[in-house]
Design a protein around this motif. Structure first.
Motif, PDB file in Angstrom:
ATOM      1  N   UNK A  46       0.839  -1.197   0.000  1.00  0.00           N
ATOM      2  CA  UNK A  46       0.000   0.000   0.000  1.00  0.00           C
ATOM      3  C   UNK A  46       0.871   1.242   0.000  1.00  0.00           C
ATOM      4  N   UNK A  47       0.532   2.175  -0.870  1.00  0.00           N
ATOM      5  CA  UNK A  47       1.223   3.459  -0.932  1.00  0.00           C
ATOM      6  C   UNK A  47       0.532   4.419   0.016  1.00  0.00           C
ATOM      7  N   UNK A  73     -11.381  -4.431  -6.267  1.00  0.00           N
ATOM      8  CA  UNK A  73     -10.196  -5.062  -5.683  1.00  0.00           C
ATOM      9  C   UNK A  73      -9.622  -4.204  -4.556  1.00  0.00           C
ATOM     10  N   UNK A  74      -9.514  -2.923  -4.797  1.00  0.00           N
ATOM     11  CA  UNK A  74      -8.892  -2.018  -3.839  1.00  0.00           C
ATOM     12  C   UNK A  74      -9.856  -1.541  -2.755  1.00  0.00           C
ATOM     13  N   UNK A  75     -11.093  -2.025  -2.807  1.00  0.00           N
ATOM     14  CA  UNK A  75     -12.123  -1.635  -1.843  1.00  0.00           C
ATOM     15  C   UNK A  75     -12.222  -0.108  -1.750  1.00  0.00           C
ATOM     16  N   UNK A  76     -12.222   0.513  -2.926  1.00  0.00           N
ATOM     17  CA  UNK A  76     -12.371   1.969  -3.032  1.00  0.00           C
ATOM     18  C   UNK A  76     -13.825   2.335  -2.811  1.00  0.00           C
ATOM     19  N   UNK A  77     -14.125   3.319  -2.031  1.00  0.00           N
ATOM     20  CA  UNK A  77     -13.249   4.293  -1.369  1.00  0.00           C
ATOM     21  C   UNK A  77     -12.976   3.997   0.102  1.00  0.00           C
ATOM     22  N   UNK A  80      -8.875   2.018   0.126  1.00  0.00           N
ATOM     23  CA  UNK A  80      -7.958   2.832  -0.683  1.00  0.00           C
ATOM     24  C   UNK A  80      -8.710   4.024  -1.242  1.00  0.00           C
ATOM     25  N   UNK A  81      -7.991   5.115  -1.435  1.00  0.00           N
ATOM     26  CA  UNK A  81      -8.508   6.281  -2.133  1.00  0.00           C
ATOM     27  C   UNK A  81      -7.862   6.294  -3.515  1.00  0.00           C
ATOM     28  N   UNK A  82      -8.533   6.902  -4.449  1.00  0.00           N
ATOM     29  CA  UNK A  82      -7.986   7.072  -5.795  1.00  0.00           C
ATOM     30  C   UNK A  82      -7.571   8.526  -5.943  1.00  0.00           C
ATOM     31  N   UNK A  83      -6.331   8.770  -6.317  1.00  0.00           N
ATOM     32  CA  UNK A  83      -5.850  10.128  -6.533  1.00  0.00           C
ATOM     33  C   UNK A  83      -5.155  10.215  -7.879  1.00  0.00           C
ATOM     34  N   UNK A  93      -4.621   7.538 -12.357  1.00  0.00           N
ATOM     35  CA  UNK A  93      -5.060   7.225 -11.001  1.00  0.00           C
ATOM     36  C   UNK A  93      -3.984   6.418 -10.295  1.00  0.00           C
ATOM     37  N   UNK A  94      -3.813   6.676  -9.010  1.00  0.00           N
ATOM     38  CA  UNK A  94      -2.996   5.837  -8.137  1.00  0.00           C
ATOM     39  C   UNK A  94      -3.873   5.526  -6.924  1.00  0.00           C
ATOM     40  N   UNK A  95      -3.811   4.287  -6.462  1.00  0.00           N
ATOM     41  CA  UNK A  95      -4.563   3.902  -5.271  1.00  0.00           C
ATOM     42  C   UNK A  95      -3.681   4.136  -4.054  1.00  0.00           C
ATOM     43  N   UNK A  96      -4.170   4.985  -3.146  1.00  0.00           N
ATOM     44  CA  UNK A  96      -3.442   5.369  -1.939  1.00  0.00           C
ATOM     45  C   UNK A  96      -4.150   4.743  -0.742  1.00  0.00           C
ATOM     46  N   UNK A  97      -3.382   4.033   0.065  1.00  0.00           N
ATOM     47  CA  UNK A  97      -3.933   3.324   1.219  1.00  0.00           C
ATOM     48  C   UNK A  97      -4.438   4.306   2.270  1.00  0.00           C
TER      49      UNK A  97
END
Length: 142
Positions: A46-47, A73-77, A80-83, A93-97
């Motif tokens: 996780x980033x 997969x990333x269980x957004x939001x 993880x958040x998408x930025x 987009x990058x998935x940020x933990x």
């Protein structure tokens, strides 16, 4: 509508979740600005924003259906958040933990593949076989 996504862990080529990028166009490799930290969160990374590490990964062009698969997969939001970040291929987009990383191991150098390939790493000892919410979908490997 087309989107771009920067992936840095189990979605990379050769990794367990790369199949979710079926139909995506590979644009190339990329290393982020040095403003993140990469943590081991079990069987996946996780980033987190705030740090001095460049994260190594790949950029893909994807459609809306693929973005929905990745969000799931990333269980957004929730998890993880998408930025958006700037890449040589345009904004992606990058998935940020979003969770706590207290007690989690830092992956130095920001390179998931190098970490996973290290024969002395925890992951090399069998993490690829671990099935959790991100690597096991309804009773079958993703």
């Amino acid at each position: 509508m087309r989107h771009r996504v920067f992936v840095y862990g189990t979605l990379l080529r050769g990794e367990v979740n790369h199949g979710l990028l079926v139909g995506a166009g590979f644009l190339g490799g990329f290393r982020t600005r040095p403003c993140y930290s990469l943590f081991l969160l079990g069987a996946y990374p996780g980033v987190v924003k705030g740090g001095r590490t460049q994260i190594l990964g790949e950029v893909y062009e994807i459609d809306r259906a693929c973005l929905r698969r990745l969000d799931r997969l990333e269980d957004y939001p929730r998890l993880y958040d998408r930025q958006q970040i700037q890449t040589p291929y345009g904004r992606a987009w990058i998935y940020v933990y979003r969770g706590s990383v207290e007690g989690c191991r830092v992956i130095r150098g920001g390179d998931w593949r190098a970490f996973a390939a290290d024969p002395d790493s925890v992951r090399a000892a069998g993490v690829r076989a671990v099935r959790d919410a991100k690597t096991y979908d309804f009773g079958k490997a993703v």
